[in-house]
Every structure is written in C-alpha cells, then in structure tokens.
Design a protein around this motif. Structure first.
Motif, PDB file in Angstrom:
ATOM      1  N   GLY A 124       0.843  -1.184   0.000  1.00 40.16           N
ATOM      2  CA  GLY A 124       0.000   0.000   0.000  1.00 40.16           C
ATOM      3  C   GLY A 124       0.883   1.239   0.000  1.00 40.16           C
ATOM      4  O   GLY A 124       2.078   1.164   0.300  1.00 40.16           O
ATOM      5  N   GLY A 125       0.304   2.391  -0.346  1.00 35.58           N
ATOM      6  CA  GLY A 125       1.076   3.617  -0.406  1.00 35.58           C
ATOM      7  C   GLY A 125       0.746   4.583   0.713  1.00 35.58           C
ATOM      8  O   GLY A 125      -0.394   4.645   1.183  1.00 35.58           O
ATOM      9  N   LEU A 126       1.762   5.331   1.150  1.00 38.20           N
ATOM     10  CA  LEU A 126       1.583   6.448   2.075  1.00 38.20           C
ATOM     11  C   LEU A 126       1.918   7.716   1.310  1.00 38.20           C
ATOM     12  O   LEU A 126       3.072   7.920   0.905  1.00 38.20           O
ATOM     13  CB  LEU A 126       2.499   6.300   3.296  1.00 38.20           C
ATOM     14  N   VAL A 127       0.905   8.551   1.070  1.00 38.42           N
ATOM     15  CA  VAL A 127       1.095   9.807   0.350  1.00 38.42           C
ATOM     16  C   VAL A 127       0.561  10.953   1.205  1.00 38.42           C
ATOM     17  O   VAL A 127       0.250  10.769   2.388  1.00 38.42           O
ATOM     18  CB  VAL A 127       0.402   9.767  -1.033  1.00 38.42           C
ATOM     19  N   ASP A 128       0.440  12.147   0.603  1.00 39.83           N
ATOM     20  CA  ASP A 128       0.184  13.329   1.415  1.00 39.83           C
ATOM     21  C   ASP A 128      -1.264  13.525   1.836  1.00 39.83           C
ATOM     22  O   ASP A 128      -1.569  14.493   2.538  1.00 39.83           O
ATOM     23  CB  ASP A 128       0.687  14.585   0.688  1.00 39.83           C
ATOM     24  N   ASP A 129      -2.168  12.629   1.433  1.00 42.05           N
ATOM     25  CA  ASP A 129      -3.561  12.850   1.795  1.00 42.05           C
ATOM     26  C   ASP A 129      -4.320  11.571   2.146  1.00 42.05           C
ATOM     27  O   ASP A 129      -5.544  11.552   2.074  1.00 42.05           O
ATOM     28  CB  ASP A 129      -4.293  13.577   0.646  1.00 42.05           C
TER      29      ASP A 129
END
Length: 457
Positions: A124-129
């Motif tokens: 999974g990804g961790l992004v700014d929102d």
C-alpha cells in the motif's frame, strides 16, 4: 504415499545446505525430501541440476492499471516466471490510480487475479492525503506501506514532508505494519538538480552528481531517527551505498526494527557503465562507483544484506531514447525482473557467493519480510512447491527475444550469463519449460500471515 510428481536426484538448495535428494510434491506442496526412492505418478530426473526455491521479488512495478504500456500483469508476470520469480510483491506506484485507498486496491487485485501467471502480494502507499485510508489497506491485505522522501514529480504518488512522514509512521506502527522508504533527501536532490541544469549540465554524469551518496545517506539517517521516535519498523529500499547499508546495520544491531534491500543492478553495474550505456541504466538512486560496489559485495558475502530485489520498473524504448543527449529527459527505472536470479547466480559464482546464501537473499528473507514465510521462500516440508530448475553448466545470452516484458529492452542486453533456467514450477505445476509458458493466469493473491520486519519469526 504416491506423490503427484517426484523430482529425482536434483541438488536441493536450502538456507542451511545444498544436498542431493528426491523431492516429492503432493497437492501443490513439498511433501517429501528423501534419500530413498519415492513412488509417484510422474517423475523428473534432475541429475546434475540445481533445484532453487522460487524467487520472491519484494520490489516490482507492474504499473497496471493506468500505465500498462510500461508493464502489465500479464507481461510482467510472464517475465517473472521466465526468470524464476514465482512470487512478486507489487509497489503501489506507478499504477494510476496508485494503491493508496481501498478502491484502488480492489481494482489492482481484480486485474492481477485475471492476468498474473505467478503468485502476488501488494504494497500500500503512504502519500500526502491518505492517512485515513491506511487502516482499510492494512485490514484488506497489503504487506506493508511505501513512501517517498523525495519528490518524484508524479501527481499520482506524491511524496510527504518530514512532519507527515512522522505521523504516517506512528499510525503504521499502531496498525502493526511496517513502512518501506525510498531514501533520497528532497531538498538536497532538487537544489543540486536546479543548480546543475542552470549550468547547462544535462550529461549522464550530472545525474549522479545531483543524487550523490550524501543525498542518500542523509535521507537514511533521517528515516532511522524518525522511525525510532515513532516506534515504526521500516525497510529501506534499493540501498546503493555501503555507507547507508552500514548505518542501517548498525541501527539494527542496536535493536531498531529496520531492514534493507539492494538491487541486482547495483551489484552488477557501475556509474562508468551508466556513462557508456546511457538512459537504459538510469535509476534512482543512481549507479555508484566500483569501490562502493565492491563494498556492497563484501557486506553481501558476509551475510549483512537482508535481501536483493529487481526494482523492476520498465518504460517504453521511446521514453528511454529521448534521453540520449539529455539525460534529464529519459524515463528512469530498470527492466530487471527476468534477469534478477540469472544475474545474481552468474555474478555470485564469480564472487564466491554460496548457493545457500543466494537462496536466502532472493527467496527466504524476502518471504519473511512480506509475511509469506513459511508458505513461500524455502525448500522445506509443507511449503508451496515453487521451484526453479537450473542447469549450472549451461550459459545463455540476454536477448530481446528472451525478454518477455512489455518493453523488452535492458542494460544487460547481450550479456552472457551462466546457469540456464530450464523449468519453473508454481505450486507443483510447470509454468516454464524449455523457454515457453506452459500455463496461464494461475497466480494467487497472497496476504501476510506474520506482520513483522523480523527475519526470524
């Protein structure tokens, strides 16, 4: 017991030893390892051949949905199988949408289940929102999360500043998961890039100067500091410098939950090769000098590197060749999944790498990091019969015809490699034999059974 298939007289490579034995397969699993003859419906004589556990590639970009013109599940998994990779762990980018919420995860899973020739797990990804989406992703089967410490200038997967990174780490730790990090310092990278471009520097050497070892080392140091404060297990991806590897290893020895990978291209190509080859060998972090490469090999031979991955990240030939005169214009990333095992086998022989350690670097430890061991990653009783048959005496050439990626180009084109892959079995069924795909679309979605970056669950 009558086994479905018995592999006779092969040299079995396990993390502990290499030994000659008969291997019995029943219902897709390894059911017997015996010095005595076994009864079976079918036999395969492997005298003189090596039996390697199926490779678990912890770091691939299949780019589908959205960018399957770079690579898709069907072509990428075909290339994987040809190279002895029986399990891939796909990164949340370069797909559009990126795997940063539950809807995107379901979309990717559906496509992979329809098309993949090998088993797969997902990051999974961790992004700014998407802090609010992390729990859903964790609850629905991602093996961990990935974030960038440098801005890759791609709106589909945005990097995060230090404050948000720390908050993400705390939440991921609370979920019992871990975070993989692309470690390059954002400010240093883009200040150096802007300065060099203002000077008219768009040559190949400028790429390495803008992303110097100091850029990577600073980011690794910051990542370790933040993760320690957040009590978050982390995994540093594609480490290219021994200074960074030693810093990580030191932190691990002091009790911090941290692991790291390097890639086959850092162990087989140098910055001088990049200057000669050009855009085909452009990657981030960049290829490094020969002295640093030798130090990485010394650490690897000493058992101080956790695993080796491909960071398979293809693009079109057009997107590569537009950087022949202007390296900044070239798409980055190396096509590497099919050459991962052949390169490490061939280069490892030259360096004195034990086959047992090779099996740990490519199979056992990645499986443990992904939470897929003991089902995957090792020749052992009860494990899935994911097996690669190698003829160690045969050599072969990397050619466009051999490569099965969507875009069959590679910095290793025309390399002569030792150790030809003859057959690949996935859960006891042949997927590759005599350079041809035997079955299609048999890949299963794998979810982690152990959520930990410990290599000794």
């Amino acid at each position: 017991m009558i086994y479905d298939l018995v592999l006779e007289q092969g040299h079995l490579i396990t993390p502990q030893a290499t030994f000659k034995a008969h291997l019995g397969i029943k219902d897709g699993r390894i059911a017997a390892l015996s010095q005595s003859k076994l009864q079976a419906e079918r036999y395969l004589n492997l005298t003189g051949k090596l039996v390697f556990p199926g490779v678990v590639d912890l770091h691939v970009h299949f780019s589908e949905p959205g960018r399957d013109y770079w690579e898709g599940w069907q072509t990428g998994s075909h290339a994987a199988a040809m190279g002895g990779v029986t399990t891939v762990v796909d990164m949340p980018l370069n797909a559009i949408p990126a795997t940063t919420n539950l809807k995107a995860l379901h979309t990717k899973v559906t496509l992979a289940q329809q098309k993949s020739h090998v088993d797969f797990a997902l990051w999974g990804g961790l992004v700014d929102d998407n802090l609010a989406d992390l729990k859903d992703l964790a609850d629905h089967g991602v093996i961990g999360f990935k974030a960038f410490m440098v801005d890759i200038k791609d709106d589909s997967f945005r990097f995060i500043d230090d404050e948000l990174l720390f908050e993400g780490m705390k939440r991921i730790a609370e979920l019992g998961h871990f975070l993989a990090l692309h470690a390059e310092d954002n400010r240093m990278t883009w200040e150096a890039t802007t300065k060099l471009q203002a000077m008219g520097r768009r040559d190949r050497a400028a790429w390495g100067e803008a992303r110097s070892p100091a850029v990577e080392l600073k980011a690794i140091h910051k990542a370790l500091k933040l993760a320690k404060a957040a009590h978050c297990p982390i995994h540093i991806v594609h480490v290219s410098i021994p200074e960074g590897a030693k810093l990580i290893r030191g932190a691990a020895h002091q009790g911090q939950q941290v692991t790291f990978e390097t890639c086959a291209h850092y162990l087989s190509l140098t910055e001088e090769d990049f200057w000669h080859i050009g855009p085909e060998a452009k990657c981030a972090p960049p290829l490094r000098d020969k002295a640093r490469q030798n130090e990485l090999w010394q650490m690897l031979l000493a058992g101080e590197i956790d695993c080796v991955t491909s960071d398979h990240s293809p693009c079109t030939l057009e997107e590569k060749t537009r950087g022949l005169e202007d390296i900044c214009a070239a798409c980055g990333g190396i096509t590497g999944i099919q050459t991962l095992l052949p390169l490490m086998f061939s280069e490892g022989l030259k360096r004195g790498l034990a086959l047992e350690e090779l099996s740990q670097l490519l199979s056992t430890r990645p499986a443990k990091l992904a939470g897929l061991w003991p089902q995957k990653g090792e020749i052992r009783l009860g494990a899935d019969a994911d097996l690669v048959i190698i003829d160690p005496k045969q050599c072969f050439e990397v050619t466009e015809n051999w490569l099965k990626s969507k875009n069959p180009h590679s910095p290793f084109m025309n390399w002569q490699l030792k150790g030809k892959i003859e057959r690949v079995l996935l859960r006891g069924e042949q997927v590759i034999e005599e350079d041809g795909l035997q079955i299609a679309n048999k890949g299963l979605w794998l979810k982690p059974t152990v959520l930990s970056t410990s290599l000794h669950p």
